[in-house]
Structures are given as structure tokens and as C-alpha cells.
Write a protein that holds these residues in place. Structure first.
Motif, mmCIF file in Angstrom:
data_model
loop_
_atom_site.group_PDB
_atom_site.id
_atom_site.type_symbol
_atom_site.label_atom_id
_atom_site.label_comp_id
_atom_site.label_asym_id
_atom_site.label_seq_id
_atom_site.Cartn_x
_atom_site.Cartn_y
_atom_site.Cartn_z
ATOM 1 N N GLY A 62 0.856 -1.181 0.000
ATOM 2 C CA GLY A 62 0.000 0.000 0.000
ATOM 3 C C GLY A 62 0.893 1.231 0.000
ATOM 4 O O GLY A 62 1.472 1.605 -1.016
ATOM 5 N N CYS A 63 1.054 1.847 1.173
ATOM 6 C CA CYS A 63 1.923 3.026 1.279
ATOM 7 C C CYS A 63 3.346 2.645 1.667
ATOM 8 O O CYS A 63 4.187 3.523 1.858
ATOM 9 C CB CYS A 63 1.350 3.999 2.299
ATOM 10 N N VAL A 67 7.233 -1.412 5.992
ATOM 11 C CA VAL A 67 8.120 -2.447 5.449
ATOM 12 C C VAL A 67 9.559 -1.944 5.376
ATOM 13 O O VAL A 67 9.809 -0.770 5.113
ATOM 14 C CB VAL A 67 7.702 -2.913 4.026
ATOM 15 N N CYS A 98 -8.641 -0.848 -1.669
ATOM 16 C CA CYS A 98 -7.431 -1.080 -0.864
ATOM 17 C C CYS A 98 -6.414 0.050 -0.915
ATOM 18 O O CYS A 98 -5.675 0.269 0.039
ATOM 19 C CB CYS A 98 -6.771 -2.389 -1.289
ATOM 20 N N SER A 126 -2.484 2.748 3.715
ATOM 21 C CA SER A 126 -3.619 2.460 2.837
ATOM 22 C C SER A 126 -4.639 1.600 3.579
ATOM 23 O O SER A 126 -4.304 0.926 4.563
ATOM 24 C CB SER A 126 -3.124 1.688 1.613
ATOM 25 N N MET A 130 -3.668 -1.307 6.193
ATOM 26 C CA MET A 130 -4.185 -1.227 7.569
ATOM 27 C C MET A 130 -5.042 -2.447 7.898
ATOM 28 O O MET A 130 -5.019 -2.953 9.016
ATOM 29 C CB MET A 130 -5.005 0.061 7.752
ATOM 30 N N GLY A 136 -4.091 -0.145 14.368
ATOM 31 C CA GLY A 136 -4.907 0.393 15.447
ATOM 32 C C GLY A 136 -4.217 1.527 16.161
ATOM 33 O O GLY A 136 -3.030 1.790 15.954
ATOM 34 N N ALA A 137 -4.991 2.192 16.984
ATOM 35 C CA ALA A 137 -4.462 3.289 17.792
ATOM 36 C C ALA A 137 -5.485 3.615 18.869
ATOM 37 O O ALA A 137 -6.683 3.376 18.678
ATOM 38 C CB ALA A 137 -4.222 4.525 16.919
ATOM 39 N N ARG A 169 -2.344 -6.495 15.552
ATOM 40 C CA ARG A 169 -1.454 -6.125 14.431
ATOM 41 C C ARG A 169 -1.189 -7.292 13.484
ATOM 42 O O ARG A 169 -0.081 -7.446 12.951
ATOM 43 C CB ARG A 169 -0.107 -5.584 14.947
ATOM 44 N N ARG A 202 -0.055 13.130 18.144
ATOM 45 C CA ARG A 202 0.982 12.623 17.232
ATOM 46 C C ARG A 202 2.112 13.641 17.063
ATOM 47 O O ARG A 202 3.270 13.274 16.968
ATOM 48 C CB ARG A 202 0.373 12.239 15.883
ATOM 49 N N GLN A 206 5.333 11.745 18.562
ATOM 50 C CA GLN A 206 5.964 10.945 17.509
ATOM 51 C C GLN A 206 7.044 11.738 16.795
ATOM 52 O O GLN A 206 6.892 12.939 16.591
ATOM 53 C CB GLN A 206 4.919 10.498 16.482
HETATM 54 C C1 LIG Z 1 4.588 7.890 11.223
HETATM 55 C C2 LIG Z 1 3.920 6.526 11.305
HETATM 56 C C3 LIG Z 1 2.916 6.315 12.238
HETATM 57 C C4 LIG Z 1 2.291 5.064 12.337
HETATM 58 N N1 LIG Z 1 1.307 4.895 13.274
HETATM 59 C C5 LIG Z 1 0.682 3.707 13.350
HETATM 60 C C6 LIG Z 1 -0.380 3.519 14.307
HETATM 61 O O1 LIG Z 1 -0.756 4.405 15.058
HETATM 62 N N2 LIG Z 1 -0.978 2.301 14.342
HETATM 63 C C7 LIG Z 1 -0.608 1.275 13.509
HETATM 64 O O2 LIG Z 1 -1.209 0.192 13.581
HETATM 65 N N3 LIG Z 1 0.393 1.429 12.614
HETATM 66 C C8 LIG Z 1 1.039 2.609 12.510
HETATM 67 N N4 LIG Z 1 2.046 2.775 11.601
HETATM 68 C C9 LIG Z 1 2.502 1.622 10.797
HETATM 69 C C10 LIG Z 1 1.803 1.455 9.429
HETATM 70 O O3 LIG Z 1 1.331 2.669 8.925
HETATM 71 C C11 LIG Z 1 0.678 0.429 9.512
HETATM 72 O O4 LIG Z 1 1.197 -0.841 9.829
HETATM 73 C C12 LIG Z 1 -0.156 0.280 8.245
HETATM 74 O O5 LIG Z 1 -1.146 -0.687 8.485
HETATM 75 C C13 LIG Z 1 0.639 -0.120 7.010
HETATM 76 O O6 LIG Z 1 -0.138 0.196 5.873
HETATM 77 P P1 LIG Z 1 0.538 0.384 4.443
HETATM 78 O O7 LIG Z 1 -0.507 0.674 3.456
HETATM 79 O O8 LIG Z 1 1.658 1.335 4.511
HETATM 80 O O9 LIG Z 1 1.076 -1.098 4.247
HETATM 81 P P2 LIG Z 1 2.497 -1.543 3.691
HETATM 82 O O10 LIG Z 1 3.567 -1.007 4.568
HETATM 83 O O11 LIG Z 1 2.555 -1.271 2.248
HETATM 84 O O12 LIG Z 1 2.395 -3.116 3.929
HETATM 85 C C14 LIG Z 1 2.374 -3.621 5.247
HETATM 86 C C15 LIG Z 1 1.949 -5.089 5.184
HETATM 87 O O13 LIG Z 1 0.608 -5.161 4.699
HETATM 88 C C16 LIG Z 1 0.556 -5.930 3.486
HETATM 89 N N5 LIG Z 1 -0.401 -5.285 2.571
HETATM 90 C C17 LIG Z 1 -0.395 -4.006 2.110
HETATM 91 N N6 LIG Z 1 -1.462 -3.797 1.312
HETATM 92 C C18 LIG Z 1 -2.140 -4.971 1.255
HETATM 93 C C19 LIG Z 1 -3.316 -5.406 0.586
HETATM 94 N N7 LIG Z 1 -4.039 -4.604 -0.218
HETATM 95 N N8 LIG Z 1 -3.707 -6.694 0.761
HETATM 96 C C20 LIG Z 1 -3.010 -7.534 1.557
HETATM 97 N N9 LIG Z 1 -1.886 -7.191 2.206
HETATM 98 C C21 LIG Z 1 -1.457 -5.916 2.059
HETATM 99 C C22 LIG Z 1 1.975 -5.913 2.926
HETATM 100 O O14 LIG Z 1 2.224 -7.031 2.103
HETATM 101 C C23 LIG Z 1 2.804 -5.904 4.212
HETATM 102 O O15 LIG Z 1 2.939 -7.191 4.754
HETATM 103 C C24 LIG Z 1 2.682 4.013 11.474
HETATM 104 C C25 LIG Z 1 3.679 4.236 10.506
HETATM 105 C C26 LIG Z 1 4.297 5.469 10.420
HETATM 106 C C27 LIG Z 1 5.360 5.683 9.372
#
Ligand SMILES: Cc1cc2nc3c(=O)[nH]c(=O)nc-3n(C[C@H](O)[C@H](O)[C@H](O)COP(=O)(O)OP(=O)(O)OC[C@H]3O[C@@H](n4cnc5c(N)ncnc54)[C@H](O)[C@@H]3O)c2cc1C
Length: 291
Positions: A62-63, A67, A98, A126, A130, A136-137, A169, A202, A206
Motif C-alpha cells: 500500500g503506502c 516495510v 485497498c 492504505s 491497515m 490500530g491506535a 497487528r 501525534r 511521535q
Molecule cells: C509515522 C507513522 C505512524 C504510524 N502509526 C501507526 C499507528 O498508530 N498504528 C498502527 O497500527 N500502525 C502505525 N504505523 C505503521 C503502518 O502505517 C501500519 O502498519 C499500516 O497498516 C501499514 O499500511 P501500508 O498501506 O503502509 O502497508 P504496507 O507497509 O505497504 O504493507 C504492510 C503489510 O501489509 C501488506 N499489505 C499491504 N497492502 C495490502 C493489501 N491490499 N492486501 C493484503 N496485504 C497488504 C503488505 O504485504 C505488508 O505485509 C505508522 C507508521 C508510520 C510511518
């Protein structure tokens, strides 16, 4: 976009030899053999099944906010969902594809005066990521506001939250069971005050700059950040990767960090915390590629 158009036999939507570094929130990592940017569920399914047919590992991203990509890159197909960003509303239910960002979801809820997903505000992620991570938070998890999740499993299938294996998570969803979209079950009355509170929280608690959020999961009876802080590791650095001085469960890229720096820093933190407190910390952040 960098890279060249990939071989048609994999997928017409693929780019070859794609740099992942600038695509990740933390800003480390090598190149992916292929990168795909599907715009709808059909293209998404094509990318995933074509890669599988060619025995290439698939990473749905996603974003890429949670990772760490190996410095050696990823010898497979990275499928980015950013172009899948449909949003629709029906009564108090919101369907988000998604690739919809948390920020856009919040804006949409504000526009339609819907409440229930405010706690996700500020997570730079994304909907698919998520959901797969059960992000969660503030004591709440995304799974608590979902009424259905659409996944790629042969075709597009609808799952109820109880069928998604949600836990802290974690879930049964991921690159082998990709999320196409999800429906949020909300109620009337967007809570602007909650957003303001979260924004302030935040900003104060953070670190700014490149990070991937919480490095470790919290465990039974402990907060990972508190243990790391008690171990005296705030600001401890390996190469360009450092434990944040603002929040010890965050690692920041001070500039020029490599994935190897992050990996070594994580290993050191785990070793110190285990030696001092007998606790084995477990990563929340996901690794991609060979380490
Ligand atoms: C500044 C900051 C603050 C944050 N605060 C929080 C917080 O408060 N709470 C929290 O829980 N997390 C937090 N995070 C962590 C992160 O944002 C989360 O874990 C989020 O769920 C990841 O989403 P992403 O779209 O970036 O996924 P990615 O980093 O792209 O992927 C993460 C995982 O999800 C899988 N994935 C992504 N998209 C899909 C899809 N469409 N289908 C199946 N699998 C998929 C990937 O394969 C990988 O295993 C934070 C991160 C940052 C940088």
C-alpha cells in the motif's frame, strides 16, 4: 516512474527493475524485479496470478509505511495498490478500495458526516495495508469498524471480519490473500474534536521524518517503547538508523540509512532488552526481500 515496461508474458502493467527505496516511508532498500500498479480488481488479479504462474513471489504494497526492503531488493513482483482508490457511501457504510489512504478516508468521512474511523487519523497508510496489519491506535483496531473485507481468492470474494483471522497487528490477509477493499460500518456525526486531539498527540509524541511507525509490538504487561527507553537506547544509532529520542519504539532514518543498518539496530535492541528484562521483542515492521 522509473524502470522499463516489463515482459508482456508477466503482465502488461509491470515495470522492470523498479527502485523501491523512494517508495517506502523509511527510504531504504534495493530494486524489485517487477512493479505493478493495477487500477482495478481485474488488473490486480491479473498481476498477482501472472506473477504466480511464473513462480515469482508477490508483495502487495500500500503506502509501504511498515516495510523494510532489503538492500539487495526483492526478486519478485511488487504490486502497488495506490491507483485503486474508489470510495463510496451507502447510508452509514463506506466502501474503500485497498489503495485509499487513511487521510482520504478521513476526508471522506468528514464530508459525509460519518464517525467511527477517526482513530485511524494520522496513520500514513492504505486501507489494504491497515486491514492486513489490523492497524490500530488509542485502544481500537480497524477490524472493529469493518463489516466486510473483499479479497482476491480465485476471484474477488467477500469475507466477514470473523473470517479474516484478525488479532493484534495481524490477520490472515496479506500478499497471499490480498485485500481488494473493505466496508466500514460507521455512524452519524464526524468527531472533529477527536481529530484535533489525535493531531496534537501525534505531533507531540511521535518523531518527524522518515520512520516506519512502531518497530515492535507491545506484549502482555509491557510497552516495547518503555523497555527500550529503560535500556538507555534512545538515540542509539547504527549507521544512519537511530532509535528516536522522542519515542523509543520508533526508528528514524537520520539520512543515508541502509536496510542492513536497521536490521542490525533491531537485533541490538532485541539483545539488550532480552538481557536486561528477559523479554523477547517481536517486530511489528515487516521485512521484504533477503536479509
Ligand atoms: C509515522 C507513522 C505512524 C504510524 N502509526 C501507526 C499507528 O498508530 N498504528 C498502527 O497500527 N500502525 C502505525 N504505523 C505503521 C503502518 O502505517 C501500519 O502498519 C499500516 O497498516 C501499514 O499500511 P501500508 O498501506 O503502509 O502497508 P504496507 O507497509 O505497504 O504493507 C504492510 C503489510 O501489509 C501488506 N499489505 C499491504 N497492502 C495490502 C493489501 N491490499 N492486501 C493484503 N496485504 C497488504 C503488505 O504485504 C505488508 O505485509 C505508522 C507508521 C508510520 C510511518
Amino acid at each position: 516512474m522509473n524502470g522499463e515496461w516489463g515482459e508482456r508474458r508477466l503482465c502488461e502493467l509491470c515495470l522492470k527493475d523498479f527502485s523501491l527505496k523512494e517508495r517506502t516511508a523509511f527510504g531504504v532498500g534495493g530494486r524489485a524485479k517487477y512493479a505493478c500498479f493495477p487500477e482495478n480488481a481485474g488488473e490486480f488479479a491479473d498481476c498477482v496470478s501472472a506473477a504466480k504462474r511464473e513462480n515469482l513471489p508477490v508483495a502487495v504494497l500500500g503506502c509501504a509505511s511498515n516495510v523494510i526492503v532489503s538492500d539487495k531488493g526483492f526478486d519478485g513482483a511488487a504490486v502497488f495498490t495506490a491507483k485503486m482508490n474508489d470510495l463510496s457511501v451507502s447510508g452509514t457504510s463506506v466502501y474503500a478500495a485497498c489503495g485509499v489512504s487513511g487521510a482520504r478516508l478521513t476526508e471522506f468521512c468528514r464530508l459525509h458526516d460519518l464517525s467511527g474511523a477517526e482513530f485511524l487519523y494520522g496513520i500514513p497508510a492504505s486501507v489494504g495495508g491497515m486491514t492486513a496489519m489490523n492497524a490500530g491506535a488509542f485502544g481500537r483496531e480497524i477490524s472493529s469498524v469493518l463489516s466486510e473485507v473483499y479479497v482476491l481468492d480465485g476471484g474477488v470474494k467477500r469475507l466477514l471480519p470473523a473470517e479474516c483471522g484478525f488479532s493484534y497487528r495481524s490477520s490472515a490477509l496479506g500478499s497471499s490473500l490480498p485485500v481488494v477493499g473493505a466496508t466500514f460500518s460507521l455512524k452519524r456525526g464526524f468527531d472533529e474534536a477527536a481529530i484535533e486531539k489525535i493531531r496534537r498527540f501525534r505531533r507531540e509524541r511521535q518523531p518527524e521524518g522518515r520512520t516506519f511507525g512502531s518497530t515492535f509490538k507491545n506484549g502482555e504487561g509491557y510497552f516495547a517503547g518503555a523497555l527500550i527507553e529503560r535500556a538507555g537506547l534512545k538515540n542509539y544509532a547504527v549507521g544512519g538508523a537511530a532509535v528516536s529520542g522522542v519515542h523509543a519504539n520508533f526508528i528514524v532514518n537520520k539520512g543515508g540509512a541502509t536496510a542492513a543498518d536497521v536490521r542490525a539496530l533491531i537485533a541490538y535492541i532485541k539483545k539488550r532488552v532480552n538481557a536486561l528484562f528477559g523479554v523477547t521483542l517481536c517486530e511489528e515492521v515487516r521485512y521484504l526481500g533477503e536479509f
